[in-house]
Design a protein around this motif. Sequence first.
Motif, PDB file in Angstrom:
ATOM      1  N   UNK A  67     -92.574  50.271  48.145  1.00 40.34           N
ATOM      2  CA  UNK A  67     -93.628  49.689  48.981  1.00 40.34           C
ATOM      3  C   UNK A  67     -93.093  49.009  50.243  1.00 40.34           C
ATOM      4  N   UNK A  68     -91.787  48.819  50.366  1.00 44.18           N
ATOM      5  CA  UNK A  68     -91.279  48.118  51.543  1.00 44.18           C
ATOM      6  C   UNK A  68     -91.527  48.887  52.831  1.00 44.18           C
ATOM      7  N   UNK A  69     -91.260  50.195  52.824  1.00 43.26           N
ATOM      8  CA  UNK A  69     -91.456  50.975  54.048  1.00 43.26           C
ATOM      9  C   UNK A  69     -92.926  50.968  54.460  1.00 43.26           C
ATOM     10  N   UNK A  70     -93.792  51.079  53.479  1.00 45.31           N
ATOM     11  CA  UNK A  70     -95.227  51.033  53.758  1.00 45.31           C
ATOM     12  C   UNK A  70     -95.626  49.706  54.385  1.00 45.31           C
ATOM     13  N   UNK A  71     -95.108  48.609  53.820  1.00 45.20           N
ATOM     14  CA  UNK A  71     -95.406  47.284  54.363  1.00 45.20           C
ATOM     15  C   UNK A  71     -94.955  47.173  55.821  1.00 45.20           C
ATOM     16  N   UNK A  72     -93.729  47.648  56.080  1.00 45.15           N
ATOM     17  CA  UNK A  72     -93.180  47.528  57.426  1.00 45.15           C
ATOM     18  C   UNK A  72     -93.976  48.344  58.430  1.00 45.15           C
ATOM     19  N   UNK A  73     -94.256  49.593  58.112  1.00 47.85           N
ATOM     20  CA  UNK A  73     -94.988  50.455  59.048  1.00 47.85           C
ATOM     21  C   UNK A  73     -96.375  49.888  59.323  1.00 47.85           C
ATOM     22  N   UNK A  74     -97.021  49.404  58.278  1.00 47.90           N
ATOM     23  CA  UNK A  74     -98.359  48.831  58.442  1.00 47.90           C
ATOM     24  C   UNK A  74     -98.349  47.696  59.464  1.00 47.90           C
ATOM     25  N   UNK A  75     -97.359  46.828  59.403  1.00 47.82           N
ATOM     26  CA  UNK A  75     -97.298  45.695  60.336  1.00 47.82           C
ATOM     27  C   UNK A  75     -96.818  46.126  61.717  1.00 47.82           C
ATOM     28  N   UNK A  76     -95.941  47.117  61.780  1.00 44.26           N
ATOM     29  CA  UNK A  76     -95.442  47.577  63.075  1.00 44.26           C
ATOM     30  C   UNK A  76     -96.504  48.339  63.860  1.00 44.26           C
ATOM     31  N   UNK A  77     -97.442  48.948  63.168  1.00 47.36           N
ATOM     32  CA  UNK A  77     -98.576  49.588  63.850  1.00 47.36           C
ATOM     33  C   UNK A  77     -99.341  48.541  64.663  1.00 47.36           C
ATOM     34  N   UNK A  78     -99.436  47.352  64.128  1.00 47.34           N
ATOM     35  CA  UNK A  78    -100.186  46.280  64.782  1.00 47.34           C
ATOM     36  C   UNK A  78     -99.339  45.509  65.794  1.00 47.34           C
ATOM     37  N   UNK A  79     -98.027  45.450  65.554  1.00 51.12           N
ATOM     38  CA  UNK A  79     -97.167  44.629  66.413  1.00 51.12           C
ATOM     39  C   UNK A  79     -95.767  45.224  66.453  1.00 51.12           C
ATOM     40  N   UNK A  80     -95.399  45.795  67.607  1.00 54.29           N
ATOM     41  CA  UNK A  80     -94.086  46.431  67.754  1.00 54.29           C
ATOM     42  C   UNK A  80     -92.937  45.431  67.663  1.00 54.29           C
ATOM     43  N   UNK A  81     -93.245  44.151  67.850  1.00 54.31           N
ATOM     44  CA  UNK A  81     -92.208  43.107  67.738  1.00 54.31           C
ATOM     45  C   UNK A  81     -92.397  42.271  66.479  1.00 54.31           C
ATOM     46  N   UNK A  82     -92.956  42.896  65.465  1.00 56.42           N
ATOM     47  CA  UNK A  82     -93.230  42.177  64.218  1.00 56.42           C
ATOM     48  C   UNK A  82     -91.982  41.511  63.652  1.00 56.42           C
ATOM     49  N   UNK A  83     -90.843  42.182  63.699  1.00 55.97           N
ATOM     50  CA  UNK A  83     -89.624  41.637  63.104  1.00 55.97           C
ATOM     51  C   UNK A  83     -89.089  40.415  63.849  1.00 55.97           C
ATOM     52  N   UNK A  84     -89.652  40.120  65.018  1.00 58.03           N
ATOM     53  CA  UNK A  84     -89.240  38.935  65.776  1.00 58.03           C
ATOM     54  C   UNK A  84     -90.286  37.825  65.704  1.00 58.03           C
ATOM     55  N   UNK A  85     -91.308  38.057  64.912  1.00 62.12           N
ATOM     56  CA  UNK A  85     -92.350  37.057  64.681  1.00 62.12           C
ATOM     57  C   UNK A  85     -91.816  36.016  63.693  1.00 62.12           C
ATOM     58  N   UNK A  86     -91.857  34.740  64.070  1.00 67.45           N
ATOM     59  CA  UNK A  86     -91.346  33.680  63.194  1.00 67.45           C
ATOM     60  C   UNK A  86     -92.120  33.593  61.882  1.00 67.45           C
ATOM     61  N   UNK A  87     -93.341  34.115  61.889  1.00 62.42           N
ATOM     62  CA  UNK A  87     -94.160  34.072  60.681  1.00 62.42           C
ATOM     63  C   UNK A  87     -94.147  35.408  59.931  1.00 62.42           C
ATOM     64  N   UNK A  88     -93.261  36.316  60.306  1.00 61.37           N
ATOM     65  CA  UNK A  88     -93.237  37.660  59.709  1.00 61.37           C
ATOM     66  C   UNK A  88     -93.087  37.610  58.193  1.00 61.37           C
ATOM     67  N   UNK A  89     -92.230  36.729  57.712  1.00 60.38           N
ATOM     68  CA  UNK A  89     -91.980  36.687  56.263  1.00 60.38           C
ATOM     69  C   UNK A  89     -93.230  36.274  55.497  1.00 60.38           C
ATOM     70  N   UNK A  90     -94.055  35.419  56.074  1.00 61.54           N
ATOM     71  CA  UNK A  90     -95.295  35.017  55.411  1.00 61.54           C
ATOM     72  C   UNK A  90     -96.331  36.134  55.474  1.00 61.54           C
ATOM     73  N   UNK A  91     -96.400  36.817  56.610  1.00 61.72           N
ATOM     74  CA  UNK A  91     -97.379  37.884  56.783  1.00 61.72           C
ATOM     75  C   UNK A  91     -97.105  39.069  55.862  1.00 61.72           C
ATOM     76  N   UNK A  92     -95.834  39.351  55.634  1.00 54.58           N
ATOM     77  CA  UNK A  92     -95.482  40.532  54.843  1.00 54.58           C
ATOM     78  C   UNK A  92     -95.243  40.193  53.372  1.00 54.58           C
ATOM     79  N   UNK A  93     -95.112  38.908  53.078  1.00 51.13           N
ATOM     80  CA  UNK A  93     -94.947  38.490  51.690  1.00 51.13           C
ATOM     81  C   UNK A  93     -93.550  38.690  51.142  1.00 51.13           C
ATOM     82  N   UNK A  94     -92.532  38.535  52.003  1.00 52.28           N
ATOM     83  CA  UNK A  94     -91.142  38.648  51.582  1.00 52.28           C
ATOM     84  C   UNK A  94     -90.357  37.442  52.081  1.00 52.28           C
ATOM     85  N   UNK A  95     -89.198  37.195  51.472  1.00 53.55           N
ATOM     86  CA  UNK A  95     -88.340  36.124  51.957  1.00 53.55           C
ATOM     87  C   UNK A  95     -87.772  36.459  53.323  1.00 53.55           C
TER      88      UNK A  95
END
Length: 292
Positions: free
Chosen positions: A14-42
């Motif tokens: 499910x990790x790849x699915x989670x990542x793609x889902x968020x990247x569709x909405x935000x190309x800079x998702x991995x630089x979002x300080x709240x990314x870990x809360x939004x995706x539900x991972x540490x």
Amino acid sequence: MAYGQHQSFYLRDRWLNKAIKHLIEDERFFYDKEAFEKIGLGKNMVQSLRFWVVATRVVEEKFNNDRKKIHLITPLGNIIYKYDKFIQFRDTASIIHYNLAKEIEPATTWYWFFNKLNEITIKKENLNKSLNDWVVFNEDKKISIRSLSRDVDCLIKLYTAGQSILDPEENIQSPITKINLLKENKGNIIKNSPSIDDVGDTALLYTLIKYAEDQGIDNVSVEEIATKKGLWGKIFNLNRATIVNALEKFTNQPKYSIKFTRTNNLDTVRLPEISSLEFLEFEYKRKVETLV
């Protein structure tokens, strides 16, 4: 060459699915300080996931017009997300593995293990030593033994974690265990020679077409398929008999068949005239329609 970028976390279901889902909405998702809360991972898991999406080629890292890093979903990533976002097909797991191991970067230890390490069975401590020896010989800079050891641990877990777990929703499950490439037994790491069904017809033919596409060729010999880096013998641990059986099977494909010419001196394969992505989408669409 690159080592230890996975933060010691192997890829989970499910990790790849989670990542793609968020990247569709935000190309800079991995630089979002709240990314870990939004995706539900540490936080470290999010950094690990950033590595895995790029290493498996479902996402590419680029710079935008403001010279800021962004992550774009690749055509391959779009196909997987559209047709098999939860990696239920063995073919998808095999293609993910293929992308990890076929080139020396960004997952150098994976490339080494499948393309350079010739041992079929090896003790874990000897595996660490063999990797270190190879790195010392091939690297100009010093790589820490600890980093290499983490790579070995992560590689083993990626192919074995959850093999005995019946619940597919278990959060320690790896999506790649289903193709049966590796097992660990009493301290021994063993490369399995999987069946054609373990790897998947679609994945095998896709990787062959992709190889030819990348090399700018339209045919390949059985000897190359069996022994050359990035091809079936190395990447999928397939023996020559299994390779020949698969090729003979693919001569009877209803839509995109190969031409397999067997002679005394050289057995060659001519590939169908279709791009790897067009072939993959055709096959995945057919698979999904069959399941409905």
